[in-house]
Scaffold this motif. Sequence first.
Motif, PDB file in Angstrom:
ATOM      1  N   ALA A 283       0.803  -1.065   0.073  1.00  0.00           N
ATOM      2  CA  ALA A 283      -0.029   0.010   0.111  1.00  0.00           C
ATOM      3  C   ALA A 283       0.800   1.116  -0.079  1.00  0.00           C
ATOM      4  O   ALA A 283       1.982   1.191   0.303  1.00  0.00           O
ATOM      5  CB  ALA A 283      -0.915  -0.059   1.229  1.00  0.00           C
ATOM      6  N   THR A 284       0.200   2.289  -0.326  1.00  0.00           N
ATOM      7  CA  THR A 284       1.060   3.579  -0.429  1.00  0.00           C
ATOM      8  C   THR A 284       0.548   4.416   0.884  1.00  0.00           C
ATOM      9  O   THR A 284      -0.834   4.624   1.286  1.00  0.00           O
ATOM     10  CB  THR A 284       0.674   4.393  -1.610  1.00  0.00           C
ATOM     11  OG1 THR A 284       1.109   3.545  -2.730  1.00  0.00           O
ATOM     12  CG2 THR A 284       1.246   5.746  -1.558  1.00  0.00           C
ATOM     13  N   TRP A 285       1.421   4.919   1.598  1.00  0.00           N
ATOM     14  CA  TRP A 285       1.126   5.520   3.037  1.00  0.00           C
ATOM     15  C   TRP A 285       1.691   7.223   2.972  1.00  0.00           C
ATOM     16  O   TRP A 285       2.699   7.377   2.459  1.00  0.00           O
ATOM     17  CB  TRP A 285       1.868   4.822   4.057  1.00  0.00           C
ATOM     18  CG  TRP A 285       1.434   3.456   4.437  1.00  0.00           C
ATOM     19  CD1 TRP A 285       1.630   2.475   3.622  1.00  0.00           C
ATOM     20  CD2 TRP A 285       0.619   2.928   5.519  1.00  0.00           C
ATOM     21  NE1 TRP A 285       1.134   1.211   4.227  1.00  0.00           N
ATOM     22  CE2 TRP A 285       0.624   1.461   5.266  1.00  0.00           C
ATOM     23  CE3 TRP A 285       0.087   3.421   6.610  1.00  0.00           C
ATOM     24  CZ2 TRP A 285      -0.374   0.648   6.174  1.00  0.00           C
ATOM     25  CZ3 TRP A 285      -0.614   2.654   7.533  1.00  0.00           C
ATOM     26  CH2 TRP A 285      -0.761   1.335   7.186  1.00  0.00           C
ATOM     27  N   LEU A 286       0.846   7.919   3.852  1.00  0.00           N
ATOM     28  CA  LEU A 286       1.127   9.379   4.053  1.00  0.00           C
ATOM     29  C   LEU A 286       1.814   9.360   5.409  1.00  0.00           C
ATOM     30  O   LEU A 286       1.403   8.955   6.382  1.00  0.00           O
ATOM     31  CB  LEU A 286       0.001  10.219   3.831  1.00  0.00           C
ATOM     32  CG  LEU A 286       0.028  11.720   4.242  1.00  0.00           C
ATOM     33  CD1 LEU A 286       1.052  12.235   2.973  1.00  0.00           C
ATOM     34  CD2 LEU A 286      -1.303  12.365   4.174  1.00  0.00           C
ATOM     35  N   ARG A 287       2.845   9.885   5.500  1.00  0.00           N
ATOM     36  CA  ARG A 287       3.538  10.406   6.793  1.00  0.00           C
ATOM     37  C   ARG A 287       2.977  11.220   7.896  1.00  0.00           C
ATOM     38  O   ARG A 287       3.603  12.147   8.123  1.00  0.00           O
ATOM     39  CB  ARG A 287       4.990  10.562   6.817  1.00  0.00           C
ATOM     40  CG  ARG A 287       5.887   9.537   5.706  1.00  0.00           C
ATOM     41  CD  ARG A 287       7.296   9.993   5.770  1.00  0.00           C
ATOM     42  NE  ARG A 287       7.998   9.405   4.470  1.00  0.00           N
ATOM     43  CZ  ARG A 287       8.630   8.262   4.822  1.00  0.00           C
ATOM     44  NH1 ARG A 287       8.547   7.709   5.641  1.00  0.00           N
ATOM     45  NH2 ARG A 287       9.321   7.897   3.691  1.00  0.00           N
ATOM     46  N   THR A 288       1.532  10.879   8.266  1.00  0.00           N
ATOM     47  CA  THR A 288       0.787  12.081   8.837  1.00  0.00           C
ATOM     48  C   THR A 288       1.305  12.169  10.310  1.00  0.00           C
ATOM     49  O   THR A 288       1.131  13.151  10.803  1.00  0.00           O
ATOM     50  CB  THR A 288      -0.588  11.939   8.730  1.00  0.00           C
ATOM     51  OG1 THR A 288      -0.824  10.302   9.171  1.00  0.00           O
ATOM     52  CG2 THR A 288      -1.144  12.073   7.600  1.00  0.00           C
ATOM     53  N   THR A 289       1.964  11.033  10.776  1.00  0.00           N
ATOM     54  CA  THR A 289       2.514  11.130  12.252  1.00  0.00           C
ATOM     55  C   THR A 289       3.630  12.143  12.165  1.00  0.00           C
ATOM     56  O   THR A 289       4.064  12.901  13.332  1.00  0.00           O
ATOM     57  CB  THR A 289       3.146  10.006  12.632  1.00  0.00           C
ATOM     58  OG1 THR A 289       4.023   9.317  11.820  1.00  0.00           O
ATOM     59  CG2 THR A 289       1.940   8.924  12.969  1.00  0.00           C
ATOM     60  N   ILE A 300      -3.467   4.879  -0.907  1.00  0.00           N
ATOM     61  CA  ILE A 300      -3.639   3.930  -1.917  1.00  0.00           C
ATOM     62  C   ILE A 300      -3.578   2.472  -1.308  1.00  0.00           C
ATOM     63  O   ILE A 300      -2.478   1.985  -0.679  1.00  0.00           O
ATOM     64  CB  ILE A 300      -2.576   3.970  -2.978  1.00  0.00           C
ATOM     65  CG1 ILE A 300      -2.699   5.250  -3.717  1.00  0.00           C
ATOM     66  CG2 ILE A 300      -2.926   2.954  -4.193  1.00  0.00           C
ATOM     67  CD1 ILE A 300      -4.033   5.812  -4.318  1.00  0.00           C
ATOM     68  N   LYS A 301      -4.708   1.888  -1.302  1.00  0.00           N
ATOM     69  CA  LYS A 301      -4.641   0.422  -0.653  1.00  0.00           C
ATOM     70  C   LYS A 301      -3.934  -0.474  -1.620  1.00  0.00           C
ATOM     71  O   LYS A 301      -3.514  -0.253  -2.632  1.00  0.00           O
ATOM     72  CB  LYS A 301      -6.361   0.172  -0.616  1.00  0.00           C
ATOM     73  CG  LYS A 301      -6.989   0.943   0.297  1.00  0.00           C
ATOM     74  CD  LYS A 301      -8.441   0.783   0.558  1.00  0.00           C
ATOM     75  CE  LYS A 301      -9.186   1.001  -0.644  1.00  0.00           C
ATOM     76  NZ  LYS A 301     -10.785   0.626  -0.295  1.00  0.00           N
ATOM     77  N   SER A 302      -3.750  -1.483  -0.741  1.00  0.00           N
ATOM     78  CA  SER A 302      -3.185  -2.646  -1.317  1.00  0.00           C
ATOM     79  C   SER A 302      -3.752  -3.203  -2.740  1.00  0.00           C
ATOM     80  O   SER A 302      -2.903  -3.993  -3.753  1.00  0.00           O
ATOM     81  CB  SER A 302      -2.648  -4.009  -0.423  1.00  0.00           C
ATOM     82  OG  SER A 302      -3.989  -4.515  -0.219  1.00  0.00           O
ATOM     83  N   ASP A 303      -4.886  -3.121  -2.829  1.00  0.00           N
ATOM     84  CA  ASP A 303      -5.554  -3.587  -4.169  1.00  0.00           C
ATOM     85  C   ASP A 303      -5.740  -2.394  -5.128  1.00  0.00           C
ATOM     86  O   ASP A 303      -5.977  -2.784  -6.157  1.00  0.00           O
ATOM     87  CB  ASP A 303      -6.980  -3.898  -3.789  1.00  0.00           C
ATOM     88  CG  ASP A 303      -7.871  -2.830  -3.524  1.00  0.00           C
ATOM     89  OD1 ASP A 303      -7.563  -1.531  -3.203  1.00  0.00           O
ATOM     90  OD2 ASP A 303      -9.288  -2.851  -2.966  1.00  0.00           O
ATOM     91  N   GLY A 304      -4.925  -1.445  -4.941  1.00  0.00           N
ATOM     92  CA  GLY A 304      -4.687  -0.459  -5.981  1.00  0.00           C
ATOM     93  C   GLY A 304      -5.764   0.977  -5.733  1.00  0.00           C
ATOM     94  O   GLY A 304      -5.815   1.938  -6.566  1.00  0.00           O
ATOM     95  N   GLN A 305      -6.622   0.583  -5.181  1.00  0.00           N
ATOM     96  CA  GLN A 305      -7.840   1.419  -4.974  1.00  0.00           C
ATOM     97  C   GLN A 305      -7.560   2.720  -4.048  1.00  0.00           C
ATOM     98  O   GLN A 305      -6.940   2.471  -3.002  1.00  0.00           O
ATOM     99  CB  GLN A 305      -9.240   0.910  -4.716  1.00  0.00           C
ATOM    100  CG  GLN A 305      -9.821  -0.170  -5.508  1.00  0.00           C
ATOM    101  CD  GLN A 305     -10.017   0.608  -6.943  1.00  0.00           C
ATOM    102  OE1 GLN A 305     -10.768   1.575  -7.004  1.00  0.00           O
ATOM    103  NE2 GLN A 305      -9.525  -0.149  -7.962  1.00  0.00           N
TER     104      GLN A 305
END
Length: 550
Positions: A283-289, A300-305
């Motif tokens: 998945a694609t993550w945002l470093r909001t922490t 972006i989830k691991s299924d691409g959605q």
Amino acid sequence: MTPADLAELLRNTAAAVLTKHDLDPAALPATVTVERPRNPEHGDYATNIALQVAKKVGANPRELAGWLAEALVAADGIAAAEVAGPGFVNLRIEASAQGVIVQNILDAGAAYGNSHELDGLTINLEFVSANPTGPIHIGGTRWAAVGDALGRLLSTQGAAVTREYYFNDHGAQIDRFARSLVAAAHGEPAPEDGYAGSYINDIAATIVQKTPEVMTQPAEQQQETFRSVGVDLMFTHIKESLHEFGTDFDVYTHEDSMHTSGRVDQAIAKLRDNGAIYEKDGATWLRTTEFGDDKDRVVIKSDGQPAYIAGDLAYYLDKRERGFNLCIYMLGADHHGYIARLKAAAAALGDNPDTVEVLIGQMVNLVRDGQPVRMSKRAGTVITLDDLVEAIGVDAARYSLTRSSVDTPIDIDLALWSSASSENPVYYVQYAHARLSALARNAADLGVAPDTAHLELLTHEKEGALIRNLGEFTRVLNSAASLREPHRVCRYLEDLAGDYHRFYDACRVLPMGDEEPGDLHRARLALCAATRQVIANGLAILGVSAPERM
């Protein structure tokens, strides 16, 4: 003399007093606070400026207050100045000086209370934004009233406000809505995760009537037809309900457009450039922490959605690119997590997180005969905007929903808010305006017109209390706008209506019998005209009518 005039006089006088006694006037605050004492026997206004600066300049606060009182008595417009307690100064204003407030109101008219405090601020105010899967529920209705009032309030202080509705037409809830319509059209029960209520049956029937071929379409095409036509019908109903409620929007933005226009891809690309994106577990993550959020967010989830936040990121970026320097989001009680999330998103995109403000509205409960009202005839599971308006009317609905701070839950007693009684706050305020309107008509019939030539005759204590309250209006609007609290306008109007009723009971305005109209009658009519104007201005901010007859 307005409160602002008095504050300026106090500061100038305090500066002169400090200089005279070889003390540093730089210790004075930029703005001196003046307040109306709760007990009128303590004066018309009071200030604690001596207490504020005494320690800084090495003076005894009560002695400093005495010097200040002595200097103020010599100033134009000040009738008396007395030291109280450890260093307060209580002030009484000459009637002729107070009369300036009445003149200012009549000169400014509908613009009285406006200021330039927020000039240069371009605000995107997003509120309601209910999913087009059902009528607006009572929580969304609270935002329809409060958000619209807040937009009007911010505009009076010089801000350029755009009211925006975010049309959530993308995602799983729309699919559930479409499946519910298909089931209703076929006479089947709603899906377990679907929507129920007579409105679903009505929409399904309308779709079949408008596009009869839908019933013979293949399943996938049939669901798409019910989705597209159903969403359009539902959103049309939402917009009509809001318009009838007095709430209109400048812009409607479709969530789906964030995805189809490439806005989501654009936002993610910018985040990659900023180093705020990383890949993990497919998945694609945002470093909001890194920007104050309690955890990183999947974009972006691991299924691409795309995850839901992907649309939020694109939408925020879209707002900023349209030139807004402040984005206010008004969200429901279950959205507390969005405060840190949206601020973190702004920071990750390279903005000051203070370009985002999130207001959270608490729950609304309806009560009838002491019992909670829980079910809507049409929606089936929730109380809607239309239900509330049908029960108590638009004015009472808007006022009742705006009257309390949004961070507190409220109970709306349907019997109280539909009553023609002084116990009903909106009736109490509107009745004052109607009473003032009737007074103006009666004066015209007698040939007596308001006149500001002799406002110094307004020396009765009830006249003074009313004038001083009128003088607070600008300050109330400025405070309510800066705190994002339009409920302060409601509470002010109720206080003002009370002051007017007490004045009217104590001070005869029109001549009686063969009595000739005099300067005092005309001055009191001017005071009444000013009061009527301020009540009308306040009700206009709330989106509530100012009736001339009741």
